[in-house]
Design a protein around this motif. Structure first.
Motif, mmCIF file in Angstrom:
data_model
loop_
_atom_site.group_PDB
_atom_site.id
_atom_site.type_symbol
_atom_site.label_atom_id
_atom_site.label_comp_id
_atom_site.label_asym_id
_atom_site.label_seq_id
_atom_site.Cartn_x
_atom_site.Cartn_y
_atom_site.Cartn_z
ATOM 1 N N VAL A 91 62.298 93.099 84.763
ATOM 2 C CA VAL A 91 61.024 92.867 85.461
ATOM 3 C C VAL A 91 60.584 91.419 85.283
ATOM 4 C CG1 VAL A 91 60.359 95.286 85.094
ATOM 5 C CG2 VAL A 91 59.525 93.531 83.502
ATOM 6 N N ASP A 92 59.609 91.012 86.066
ATOM 7 C CA ASP A 92 59.105 89.641 85.995
ATOM 8 C C ASP A 92 58.418 89.366 84.667
ATOM 9 O OD1 ASP A 92 59.980 89.141 88.533
ATOM 10 O OD2 ASP A 92 58.035 89.474 89.507
ATOM 11 N N LYS A 149 50.372 94.018 77.032
ATOM 12 C CA LYS A 149 51.055 92.751 77.313
ATOM 13 C C LYS A 149 51.310 92.022 75.989
ATOM 14 C CE LYS A 149 50.895 92.082 81.997
ATOM 15 N NZ LYS A 149 50.811 93.464 82.455
ATOM 16 N N ASP A 199 55.657 87.920 84.076
ATOM 17 C CA ASP A 199 54.225 88.208 84.110
ATOM 18 C C ASP A 199 53.900 89.688 83.920
ATOM 19 O OD1 ASP A 199 53.773 85.556 84.468
ATOM 20 O OD2 ASP A 199 53.455 85.642 86.630
ATOM 21 N N GLN A 200 54.874 90.551 84.103
ATOM 22 C CA GLN A 200 54.646 91.977 83.864
ATOM 23 C C GLN A 200 54.668 92.302 82.366
ATOM 24 O OE1 GLN A 200 57.312 93.418 87.496
ATOM 25 N NE2 GLN A 200 56.477 95.149 86.360
ATOM 26 N N GLU A 254 46.063 96.104 77.818
ATOM 27 C CA GLU A 254 45.558 95.325 78.955
ATOM 28 C C GLU A 254 44.042 95.422 79.105
ATOM 29 O OE1 GLU A 254 49.317 95.233 82.056
ATOM 30 O OE2 GLU A 254 48.001 96.988 82.068
ATOM 31 N N TYR A 313 51.092 87.964 78.838
ATOM 32 C CA TYR A 313 49.799 87.468 79.336
ATOM 33 C C TYR A 313 49.495 86.154 78.644
ATOM 34 C CZ TYR A 313 44.944 87.188 80.787
ATOM 35 O OH TYR A 313 43.775 86.764 81.341
#
Length: 284
Positions: free
Chosen positions: A275-276, A75, A278-279, A194, A282
């Motif tokens: 994509v969103d 992220k 949040d994907q 992550e 972070y």
């Protein structure tokens, strides 16, 4: 002491990391931060994150967004350099190409597919209204050294790389610069695996606090221009120009920027979907 591996390009953008390491600022906080130079740039760092060779990467925004969408379990935690990267467009010094129009349909040297040099060749093509199917062709050359060999031997015709990093090669007559192509967004972000975020939040916060305290005042470090010129073998006036154009950041990357990058990459068929936020990002 907690060992943490971090990777980045061996360029002047990352001098702040070197200075904080030299000063022992991470060790003072019981962190053994180990810096790894990635001469292959973004593609090499994406691979290193996936392989768990590094925990953190200081990496090109567009490259890591593409790779996270392609499955890299990392992220973005903040922007590192807010200003665009100025990509110089280079040909061999003895080349017959003199303008950007001359290189249309010829072969671009790229460090890797999915790398910054690859993605920016698309941006340059789009900026000049080229046909993205017919007017782009690529030769993988791995790194700057490979580009020198590739262009000199005529294996490839042109090469996009950070303008000031390649300036010594223009000065010594290896390359000729035929133009610039600034990235349309902040150039460098800090990306973290992550599992490292999950397990080492406090360690990560400490590392970011240390580097951000240095970058916020980086331009005011006494004789920083001379330090950069000596360390990276650049002309003082080039370094001073670069410093005037470069702004570091201590903030998280915003949703509008993330969407802008994705729209551009989707338009160029480099990513399959948007994509969103949040994907990709972070918030610590």
């Amino acid at each position: 002491m907690k060992q943490v591996n971090i990777g980045g390009v061996p360029e002047h953008f990352n001098l702040a990391w070197y200075l904080t390491l030299k000063n022992g600022e991470y060790k003072d906080k019981d962190i053994d931060l180990r810096w790894h130079d990635y001469y292959g740039g973004t593609g090499a760092m994406c691979k290193a994150l996936r392989n768990k060779d590094i925990d953190i990467a200081v990496i090109l925004t567009e490259g890591i967004i593409k790779d996270i969408i392609a499955g890299n379990p990392s992220k973005i935690v903040q922007t590192f350099v807010q200003s665009p990267l100025i990509w110089g467009i280079h040909v061999a010094a003895n080349s017959n190409y003199n303008t950007i129009e001359d290189i249309k349909g010829t072969k671009a040297a790229i460090s890797r597919y999915g790398s910054g040099s690859h993605l920016m060749a698309y941006i340059n093509a789009e900026n000049n209204n080229w046909n993205l199917e017919k007017d782009l062709d690529f030769e993988v050359i791995k790194n700057l050294e490979g580009a020198v060999a590739g262009l000199t031997k005529g294996i490839a015709d042109y090469f996009l790389w950070e303008k000031f990093t390649t300036k010594p090669l223009v000065d010594d007559g290896t390359f000729r610069s035929i133009g610039n192509c600034p990235s349309p967004w902040p150039c460098f972000v800090i990306a973290v695996r992550e599992d490292f975020i999950e397990n080492e939040k406090e360690t990560l916060r400490t590392i970011l606090n240390i580097i951000n305290n240095t970058t916020i005042d980086f331009k005011h470090i006494p004789s920083i221009d001379k330090t950069i010129a000596n360390r990276y073998e650049q002309q003082l006036e080039d370094v001073q120009e670069w410093l005037s154009l470069t702004e570091w950041s201590q903030d998280i990357i915003d949703e509008d920027t993330i969407l802008k990058v994705q729209k551009e990459l989707l338009n160029l068929n480099i990513i399959p979907e948007i994509v969103d936020y949040d994907q990709l990002v972070y918030k610590l």
